[in-house]
Design an enzyme around this catalytic site. Sequence first.
Site, PDB file in Angstrom:
ATOM      1  N   HIS A 302       0.861  -1.190   0.000  1.00  0.00           N
ATOM      2  CA  HIS A 302       0.000   0.000   0.000  1.00  0.00           C
ATOM      3  C   HIS A 302       0.892   1.232   0.000  1.00  0.00           C
ATOM      4  O   HIS A 302       1.959   1.246   0.599  1.00  0.00           O
ATOM      5  CB  HIS A 302      -0.885   0.016   1.255  1.00  0.00           C
ATOM      6  CG  HIS A 302      -2.054   0.919   1.134  1.00  0.00           C
ATOM      7  ND1 HIS A 302      -1.969   2.273   1.362  1.00  0.00           N
ATOM      8  CD2 HIS A 302      -3.331   0.679   0.772  1.00  0.00           C
ATOM      9  CE1 HIS A 302      -3.153   2.824   1.177  1.00  0.00           C
ATOM     10  NE2 HIS A 302      -4.002   1.878   0.814  1.00  0.00           N
ATOM     11  N   ASP A 359      -7.921  -5.244  -0.127  1.00  0.00           N
ATOM     12  CA  ASP A 359      -8.371  -6.064  -1.263  1.00  0.00           C
ATOM     13  C   ASP A 359      -8.016  -7.529  -1.137  1.00  0.00           C
ATOM     14  O   ASP A 359      -8.461  -8.342  -1.949  1.00  0.00           O
ATOM     15  CB  ASP A 359      -7.756  -5.506  -2.558  1.00  0.00           C
ATOM     16  CG  ASP A 359      -8.293  -4.123  -2.856  1.00  0.00           C
ATOM     17  OD1 ASP A 359      -7.493  -3.184  -3.025  1.00  0.00           O
ATOM     18  OD2 ASP A 359      -9.531  -3.968  -2.857  1.00  0.00           O
TER      19      ASP A 359
HETATM   20  C1  SDX Z   1      -6.148   0.196  -2.862  1.00  0.00           C
HETATM   21  O1  SDX Z   1      -4.363   4.642  -1.879  1.00  0.00           O
HETATM   22  C2  SDX Z   1      -5.318   4.023  -1.293  1.00  0.00           C
HETATM   23  O2  SDX Z   1      -5.749   4.355  -0.217  1.00  0.00           O
HETATM   24  C3  SDX Z   1      -5.916   2.876  -2.076  1.00  0.00           C
HETATM   25  C4  SDX Z   1      -6.929   2.014  -1.331  1.00  0.00           C
HETATM   26  C5  SDX Z   1      -8.195   2.764  -1.059  1.00  0.00           C
HETATM   27  O3  SDX Z   1      -8.915   2.374  -0.129  1.00  0.00           O
HETATM   28  O4  SDX Z   1      -8.513   3.719  -1.835  1.00  0.00           O
HETATM   29  O5  SDX Z   1      -6.379   1.570  -0.114  1.00  0.00           O
HETATM   30  C6  SDX Z   1      -7.317   0.795  -2.161  1.00  0.00           C
HETATM   31  O6  SDX Z   1      -5.904   0.546  -3.977  1.00  0.00           O
HETATM   32  C7  SDX Z   1      -5.269  -0.792  -2.128  1.00  0.00           C
HETATM   33  C8  SDX Z   1      -4.025  -1.246  -2.969  1.00  0.00           C
HETATM   34  C9  SDX Z   1      -4.503  -2.331  -3.927  1.00  0.00           C
HETATM   35  N1  SDX Z   1      -3.430  -2.659  -4.883  1.00  0.00           N
HETATM   36  C10 SDX Z   1      -2.819  -3.856  -4.855  1.00  0.00           C
HETATM   37  O7  SDX Z   1      -2.991  -4.711  -3.984  1.00  0.00           O
HETATM   38  C11 SDX Z   1      -1.891  -4.086  -6.038  1.00  0.00           C
HETATM   39  C12 SDX Z   1      -0.569  -4.690  -5.533  1.00  0.00           C
HETATM   40  N2  SDX Z   1       0.130  -3.649  -4.756  1.00  0.00           N
HETATM   41  C13 SDX Z   1       0.992  -2.787  -5.457  1.00  0.00           C
HETATM   42  O8  SDX Z   1       0.948  -2.658  -6.803  1.00  0.00           O
HETATM   43  C14 SDX Z   1       1.586  -1.653  -4.631  1.00  0.00           C
HETATM   44  O9  SDX Z   1       1.852  -2.128  -3.380  1.00  0.00           O
HETATM   45  C15 SDX Z   1       0.758  -0.378  -4.539  1.00  0.00           C
HETATM   46  C16 SDX Z   1       0.472   0.180  -5.884  1.00  0.00           C
HETATM   47  C17 SDX Z   1      -0.497  -0.624  -3.805  1.00  0.00           C
HETATM   48  C18 SDX Z   1       1.607   0.638  -3.759  1.00  0.00           C
HETATM   49  O10 SDX Z   1       2.751   0.854  -4.461  1.00  0.00           O
HETATM   50  P1  SDX Z   1       3.808   2.005  -4.010  1.00  0.00           P
HETATM   51  O11 SDX Z   1       3.552   2.476  -2.638  1.00  0.00           O
HETATM   52  O12 SDX Z   1       3.844   3.019  -5.081  1.00  0.00           O
HETATM   53  O13 SDX Z   1       5.116   1.252  -3.845  1.00  0.00           O
HETATM   54  P2  SDX Z   1       5.999   0.774  -5.036  1.00  0.00           P
HETATM   55  O14 SDX Z   1       5.133   0.318  -6.178  1.00  0.00           O
HETATM   56  O15 SDX Z   1       7.022   1.819  -5.289  1.00  0.00           O
HETATM   57  O16 SDX Z   1       6.674  -0.524  -4.392  1.00  0.00           O
HETATM   58  C19 SDX Z   1       7.681  -0.361  -3.396  1.00  0.00           C
HETATM   59  C20 SDX Z   1       8.498  -1.629  -3.498  1.00  0.00           C
HETATM   60  C21 SDX Z   1       8.883  -1.958  -4.952  1.00  0.00           C
HETATM   61  O17 SDX Z   1      10.096  -2.677  -4.907  1.00  0.00           O
HETATM   62  P3  SDX Z   1      11.486  -1.827  -5.293  1.00  0.00           P
HETATM   63  O18 SDX Z   1      11.246  -1.244  -6.681  1.00  0.00           O
HETATM   64  O19 SDX Z   1      11.598  -0.758  -4.224  1.00  0.00           O
HETATM   65  O20 SDX Z   1      12.552  -2.882  -5.246  1.00  0.00           O
HETATM   66  O21 SDX Z   1       7.705  -2.743  -3.058  1.00  0.00           O
HETATM   67  C22 SDX Z   1       7.489  -3.651  -4.132  1.00  0.00           C
HETATM   68  C23 SDX Z   1       7.809  -2.914  -5.415  1.00  0.00           C
HETATM   69  O22 SDX Z   1       8.287  -3.806  -6.410  1.00  0.00           O
HETATM   70  N3  SDX Z   1       6.090  -4.044  -4.078  1.00  0.00           N
HETATM   71  C24 SDX Z   1       5.641  -5.294  -4.239  1.00  0.00           C
HETATM   72  C25 SDX Z   1       4.256  -5.205  -4.076  1.00  0.00           C
HETATM   73  N4  SDX Z   1       3.891  -3.924  -3.847  1.00  0.00           N
HETATM   74  C26 SDX Z   1       5.042  -3.206  -3.858  1.00  0.00           C
HETATM   75  N5  SDX Z   1       6.295  -6.464  -4.510  1.00  0.00           N
HETATM   76  C27 SDX Z   1       5.496  -7.546  -4.592  1.00  0.00           C
HETATM   77  N6  SDX Z   1       4.143  -7.573  -4.449  1.00  0.00           N
HETATM   78  C28 SDX Z   1       3.500  -6.411  -4.191  1.00  0.00           C
HETATM   79  N7  SDX Z   1       2.171  -6.410  -4.042  1.00  0.00           N
END
Ligand code: SDX
Length: 424
Positions: A302, A359
Amino acid sequence: MTDATLKIGDHDYPVLSGSVGPDVVDIRKFYAKTGMFTYDPGFTSTGSCESGLTYIDGDEGVLLHRGYPIGQLAEQSSFMEVSYLLLNGELPSKDELDKFSYTISRHTMLHEQLATFYRGFRRDAHPMAIMCGVVGALSAFYHDSTDITDPQQRMIASHRLIAKMPTIAAMAYKYSVGQPFLYPQNDLSYTGNFLRMTFGVPAEPYLVNPVVEKALDRIFILHADHEQNASTSTVRLAGSSGANPFACIAAGIACLWGPAHGGANEAALNMLHEIGRPERIPEFIARAKDKNDPFRLMGFGHRVYKNYDPRATVMQQTVREVFKELNVSNPVFEVALQLEEMALNDPYFIEKKLFPNVDFYSGVILSAIGFPTTMFTALFALARTVGWVAQWNEMISDPEQKIGRPRQLYTGPTQRDYVPVGQR
Ligand code: SDX
């Protein structure tokens, strides 16, 4: 306001304090004073507005709606009461809640011509495609509540959107399965009405299961609002141009559809089905850690929560209640529990502070209740509508609000002269 300031070059910028949470540096005059822009793609360090609706502490896993913790609201309140709280700022008296619920119930029907919109879609259209289209089309039917300068019209439009989303979502489901639309039955609760419109048929009475009704109502509470997330920011930006509320909410629905946002609940359940059994979990955890593999664990991580999403906690408890009541078991829930356990003990997820989010478990419950995976994000949109309209109302009534217009760091070609095609 604190008396602190941030000094950049020759200029000081005031530091503002809210009632709780991080201070902000007021950089509204930064470009005028420095000729420079700040740079923050994805807005990871940017406060876009002042709001009194929802507070999140990502490190502590705290979520408050108008000061009330989400765990208490999920346990003791109802979606109608939380909707009133978000819109009006205080918990209602019994009379206020009864009046609000009555008002909402009197807007649950759609203009009859809107039903013909559905017939223009293919039967296999994704419900979110239908929601985007039909909600945007509400602008063409409810002209008496599109004057955003009139608080009365803003509130009627807000009530219409909250009331009609269950009807629109249920009709999208009915259309996909080739069953007739059911009209709302207003002696049922908000959530009971939605369950009947979705799963009832004209051929026989539909009895609302009170445990399922309570579980779904709680799921709606968990999705009601969440600070300045991507879809809420979309609604605010659309609203800042003066667009009518129906168009703004349609924009929010479009943004929510993405798999990184509201589409994650559908993607998370599809992922759990693809994993299929606990023995395959290590393979998927390895893929999630592999930088060369775009796969991510859907329902994990998140932007704000770097601790457990408090909504995921309530969601997991609700799975157990629904499974017990419906006497169902689903190997996918076992996969979800073991996946969570393994991920939370894996150094990669610990280091990156990746926890289950709202989710991760929602799909398991919604599937057990009988919703197809494609309806999950439509349910998220249904519940988030009250947050969107509350945030939209807060923005429109803010005397300082102006059209949102970010700038950029330009890295394209500098000026050059046109070359006629014969000379290229
Ligand atoms: C919702 O914003 C909100 O409040 C949203 C929400 C709401 O109520 O409105 O809470 C609802 O959207 C919840 C999130 C649902 N999305 C997912 O579950 C999709 C999977 N999660 C990700 O894609 C990710 O975690 C995000 C998009 C939710 C958050 O991404 P960030 O904060 O922008 O972090 P990032 O993408 O920069 O990741 C940081 C690191 C990365 O590794 P590095 O590049 O630093 O090496 O963490 C890794 C990412 O690769 N990472 C994951 C991961 N999520 C982040 N690795 C594996 N699996 C994951 N799910």
